[in-house]
Design a protein around this motif. Structure first.
Motif, short mmCIF file in Angstrom:
data_model
loop_
_atom_site.label_atom_id
_atom_site.label_comp_id
_atom_site.label_asym_id
_atom_site.label_seq_id
_atom_site.Cartn_x
_atom_site.Cartn_y
_atom_site.Cartn_z
N LEU A 92 -20.57 -37.22 35.76
CA LEU A 92 -21.11 -38.18 36.72
C LEU A 92 -22.63 -38.22 36.64
CD1 LEU A 92 -20.27 -40.14 38.95
CD2 LEU A 92 -20.61 -38.30 40.59
N LEU A 93 -23.24 -37.04 36.55
CA LEU A 93 -24.70 -36.97 36.52
C LEU A 93 -25.25 -37.66 35.27
CD1 LEU A 93 -27.33 -35.64 37.72
CD2 LEU A 93 -27.04 -34.01 35.87
N GLN A 94 -24.63 -37.36 34.11
CA GLN A 94 -25.18 -37.92 32.88
C GLN A 94 -24.99 -39.43 32.83
OE1 GLN A 94 -24.04 -35.64 29.41
NE2 GLN A 94 -25.30 -33.93 30.12
N ALA A 95 -23.84 -39.92 33.33
CA ALA A 95 -23.64 -41.37 33.38
C ALA A 95 -24.65 -42.00 34.32
CB ALA A 95 -22.21 -41.68 33.81
N ALA A 96 -24.88 -41.35 35.47
CA ALA A 96 -25.82 -41.90 36.44
C ALA A 96 -27.23 -42.00 35.86
CB ALA A 96 -25.83 -41.04 37.71
N ARG A 97 -27.64 -40.95 35.13
CA ARG A 97 -28.97 -40.99 34.51
C ARG A 97 -29.06 -42.12 33.51
NH1 ARG A 97 -30.94 -35.06 34.22
NH2 ARG A 97 -31.27 -34.77 36.45
N LEU A 98 -27.94 -42.27 32.72
CA LEU A 98 -27.92 -43.29 31.68
C LEU A 98 -28.06 -44.69 32.28
CD1 LEU A 98 -27.52 -43.27 28.59
CD2 LEU A 98 -25.11 -43.81 29.00
N PHE A 99 -27.37 -44.91 33.42
CA PHE A 99 -27.39 -46.24 34.02
C PHE A 99 -28.44 -46.39 35.11
CE2 PHE A 99 -22.98 -45.76 32.42
CZ PHE A 99 -23.05 -46.75 31.45
N GLY A 100 -29.24 -45.35 35.29
CA GLY A 100 -30.35 -45.46 36.22
C GLY A 100 -29.96 -45.43 37.69
N VAL A 101 -28.79 -44.84 38.01
CA VAL A 101 -28.42 -44.68 39.43
C VAL A 101 -28.96 -43.32 39.89
CG1 VAL A 101 -26.53 -44.66 41.09
CG2 VAL A 101 -26.29 -45.91 38.95
N MET A 102 -29.90 -43.33 40.80
CA MET A 102 -30.52 -42.06 41.18
C MET A 102 -30.27 -41.69 42.63
SD MET A 102 -31.43 -41.13 38.38
CE MET A 102 -32.44 -39.69 38.45
N ASP A 103 -29.48 -42.50 43.35
CA ASP A 103 -29.27 -42.25 44.77
C ASP A 103 -28.23 -41.15 44.97
OD1 ASP A 103 -29.69 -42.94 47.56
OD2 ASP A 103 -27.60 -43.58 47.47
N SER A 104 -28.66 -39.98 45.46
CA SER A 104 -27.77 -38.84 45.60
C SER A 104 -26.57 -39.14 46.48
CB SER A 104 -28.52 -37.65 46.20
OG SER A 104 -29.26 -37.00 45.21
N PHE A 105 -26.83 -39.83 47.59
CA PHE A 105 -25.74 -40.07 48.53
C PHE A 105 -24.66 -40.94 47.88
CE2 PHE A 105 -23.62 -41.90 52.22
CZ PHE A 105 -23.43 -40.76 52.97
N ALA A 106 -25.08 -41.99 47.18
CA ALA A 106 -24.12 -42.86 46.51
C ALA A 106 -23.33 -42.08 45.46
CB ALA A 106 -24.84 -44.04 45.86
N LEU A 107 -24.02 -41.21 44.72
CA LEU A 107 -23.34 -40.44 43.67
C LEU A 107 -22.34 -39.46 44.28
CD1 LEU A 107 -26.23 -39.81 41.14
CD2 LEU A 107 -24.24 -41.28 40.87
N LEU A 108 -22.74 -38.83 45.39
CA LEU A 108 -21.81 -37.92 46.07
C LEU A 108 -20.56 -38.69 46.49
CD1 LEU A 108 -24.21 -35.84 48.34
CD2 LEU A 108 -22.73 -34.94 46.54
N LEU A 109 -20.78 -39.88 47.07
CA LEU A 109 -19.64 -40.69 47.52
C LEU A 109 -18.72 -41.03 46.35
CD1 LEU A 109 -20.85 -43.39 50.05
CD2 LEU A 109 -19.30 -41.47 50.39
N ILE A 110 -19.30 -41.49 45.24
CA ILE A 110 -18.48 -41.87 44.09
C ILE A 110 -17.70 -40.66 43.58
CG2 ILE A 110 -18.57 -42.65 41.69
CD1 ILE A 110 -21.03 -44.33 42.47
N GLY A 111 -18.40 -39.55 43.38
CA GLY A 111 -17.75 -38.36 42.83
C GLY A 111 -16.65 -37.84 43.74
N HIS A 112 -16.91 -37.81 45.05
CA HIS A 112 -15.93 -37.26 45.97
C HIS A 112 -14.74 -38.21 46.15
CE1 HIS A 112 -18.51 -33.92 47.94
NE2 HIS A 112 -18.79 -34.07 46.67
N THR A 113 -14.97 -39.51 46.00
CA THR A 113 -13.84 -40.45 46.08
C THR A 113 -12.91 -40.23 44.89
OG1 THR A 113 -15.27 -42.05 47.18
CG2 THR A 113 -13.20 -42.88 46.29
N VAL A 114 -13.50 -40.07 43.70
CA VAL A 114 -12.68 -39.78 42.51
C VAL A 114 -11.84 -38.53 42.76
CG1 VAL A 114 -12.78 -39.04 40.09
CG2 VAL A 114 -14.28 -40.86 40.90
#
Lengths: 283, 265
Positions: B120-142
């Motif tokens: 998740l982290l590496q994909a987020a860096r690649l696509f420029g998503v840096m919002d921690s809260f959004a990433l937590l939500l996506i990861g935890h939903t998966v």
């Protein structure tokens, strides 16, 4: 039912099939794409596919030790958990109704408790003025408190404690439905309880025992918190290595460690399932 | 009833030992949290709630708890919606690749947590998503979707797809039949799936470790830091609260579908 209604039903079914679109799209973006990114980071090098990063990884002795540590740690933990989980799973399956519900809830509680809480609890039990040392002193095994925390003993005992609940319920799931009649038949034919245990109960429960082994092995191989809190850098495992690479901003290194970890856990699970299937086939 | 002999006694003894081994550390944590002394001791001269009151002014604890509750809450709701849609499509729909969809939805469960986090982290860096809260939500939903899907598949296995056709001949519309006949049978399964999904998110560290930031830090990550720093017994109070929360949620899940069914599934 007229033709129109039937046409409507097939329309309804097609509509229900479309329900799959949002979850599939979400998982492709949130799960499949990230996995491909990691595989890319591990295998793509200068425009081509290459295993050069893996060769470099295994060239370092520290990394080889780390992979071996992870493997031994995962398999030993899983073997002991499967062996200890079997008697409890069997007892739950054969308990009376009320007792059974109580035992199931009591197994779910440590199963669902945060792994960090469990690792913390183990540090309390093993600390130099903790209950284990008190017991050893009282029994006269040791003269002064021994350091248990940050030893391999701590790591293995703690991991067995943290992962044991996962090995109990699969045994229960298999034995809840099967085996009772066979056990009674064996007993009425005059088989000794030991004979029945080894020739009826264990073979029946075997798929559940293997399932428990697989779940624990997969979890232990990818464990980060338990090794970090109970032994630290004295026994490095892959999850820790992957995290350290990430902290050092070594993107490819983290990807390589993660893919090795993934391969290791898949290999152990697949081998265990093979074993289980072979055992199920009549000789 | 039956003569069990030594084998029976040994087996029962091992079962009891395993149960005590699993539960003793949790009991110790609860006891330590009630001890008035600072040395992580068992309470000797009376009980005290001192370490619970010590949590009051601990701002970073409350902030972490807030992050965890928000992430787990939203991720659970998303997972219930997405997991229910997937389970319904697979059970009632007719389409090719239903088996692939099932595997896709369940596969996050089989993947090591650390791998999911790094991915998740590496994909987020690649696509420029840096919002921690959004990433937590996506990861935890998966993370939570497979739990919903699993318990719902168990609930659905008791429902004959023909029941919808039967309801249609009785004059229900197709969506009406789904809503009135099927949905009520699914609510307990959805609730139990939500409980396990919530706990998996609330206790998760392996994804959060990679996508959390200093400002957006869920409780498990905060707890790892406390333990690293060698905290006071407040950590035992937090742990006890988590054990109690887990116990309450499990008893609710047991009321809804019976944990026995979850365990046997």
């Amino acid at each position: 039912m007229g033709g129109e209604a039937r046409r409507l039903d097939s329309f309804g079914r097609a509509a229900v099939s479309l329900f799959a679109v949002p979850p599939v799209v979400f998982l492709i973006f949130a799960f499949v794409v990230p996995l491909c990114v990691v595989l890319g980071a591990a295998f793509l090098d200068g425009g081509g596919v290459s295993v050069s990063r893996y060769i470099a990884f295994f060239a370092q002795e520290g990394n080889r030790t780390m992979v071996l540590n992870t493997f031994v740690y995962g398999v030993v933990t899983a073997l002991v958990c499967a062996a200890l989980g079997f008697p409890l799973g069997y007892a739950i399956a054969r308990a009376g109704r009320r007792m059974q519900v109580t035992l199931i809830v009591l197994t779910f509680l440590p199963l669902c408790t945060s792994i960090i809480v469990k690792a913390f609890a183990i540090t309390l039990i093993l600390k130099s003025n903790g209950p284990v040392n008190a017991l050893l002193l009282m029994l006269g095994v040791v003269d002064e408190p021994v350091r248990l925390i940050f030893t391999r003993t701590a790591l293995f005992v703690g991991s067995m404690n943290a992962f044991l609940p996962f090995a109990v319920l699969p045994v229960f799931a298999v034995l809840a439905e099967r085996g009772r009649d066979l056990e009674e038949a064996a007993a009425s034919l005059g088989c000794s309880p030991a004979f029945t245990l080894f020739h009826v109960v264990i073979p029946t429960a075997f798929p559940g025992i293997v399932a428990g082994f697989s779940i624990v092995a997969a979890q232990a191989i990818s464990a980060y918190v338990v090794p970090t809190l109970l032994i630290g850098d004295r026994f490095r495992v892959l999850a820790r290595g992957a995290y350290d690479s990430y902290v050092l901003n070594d993107r490819a290194g983290a990807a390589v460690a993660a893919t090795i970890l993934l391969a290791l856990s898949l290999a152990v699970v697949v081998c265990a399932n093979r074993l289980s299937r072979r055992a199920e086939r009549p000789a | 009833m039956r003569r069990k002999g030594i084998t029976g006694i040994v087996m029962a003894g091992l079962a009891a030992a395993a149960l005590i081994f699993m539960l003793a550390p949790l009991a110790l944590v609860v006891a330590v949290s009630l001890s008035p002394t600072i040395g992580f001791d068992l309470p000797k001269n009376g009980l005290s709630l001192r370490w619970y009151f010590a949590l009051g002014p601990l701002d970073e604890f409350w902030r972490a708890l807030g992050v965890s509750l928000r992430v787990a809450g939203i991720a659970t709701v998303s997972a219930v919606v997405l997991g229910t849609l997937a389970a319904l499509a697979i059970h009632f729909g007719r389409f090719r690749g239903a088996e692939v969809v099932r595997l896709l939805v369940l596969s996050p469960l089989m993947l090591p947590g650390i791998v999911k986090g790094i991915a998740l982290l590496q994909a987020a860096r690649l696509f420029g998503v840096m919002d921690s809260f959004a990433l937590l939500l996506i990861g935890h939903t998966v993370l939570a979707i497979p739990f919903v899907m699993r318990t719902l598949t168990a609930s659905l296995s008791g429902i004959d797809p023909a029941i919808v056709d039967a309801a249609r001949t009785l004059g229900f519309s197709y969506p009406g039949a789904m809503l009135r006949i099927v949905a009520p049978n699914l609510l307990p399964g959805m609730f139990t799936g939500a409980v396990f999904g919530f706990l998996s998110s609330f206790d998760n560290y392996s994804i959060s470790l990679f996508v959390a930031s200093v400002r957006v830090r869920p409780l498990p990550i905060q707890m790892i830091q406390y333990l690293d720093e060698g905290a006071d017994p407040s950590i035992a109070a937090i742990s006890t609260a988590l054990i109690v929360l887990t116990a309450i949620l499990l008893l609710l899940a047991d009321r809804a579908v019976g944990l026995k069914r979850v365990a046997a599934g």
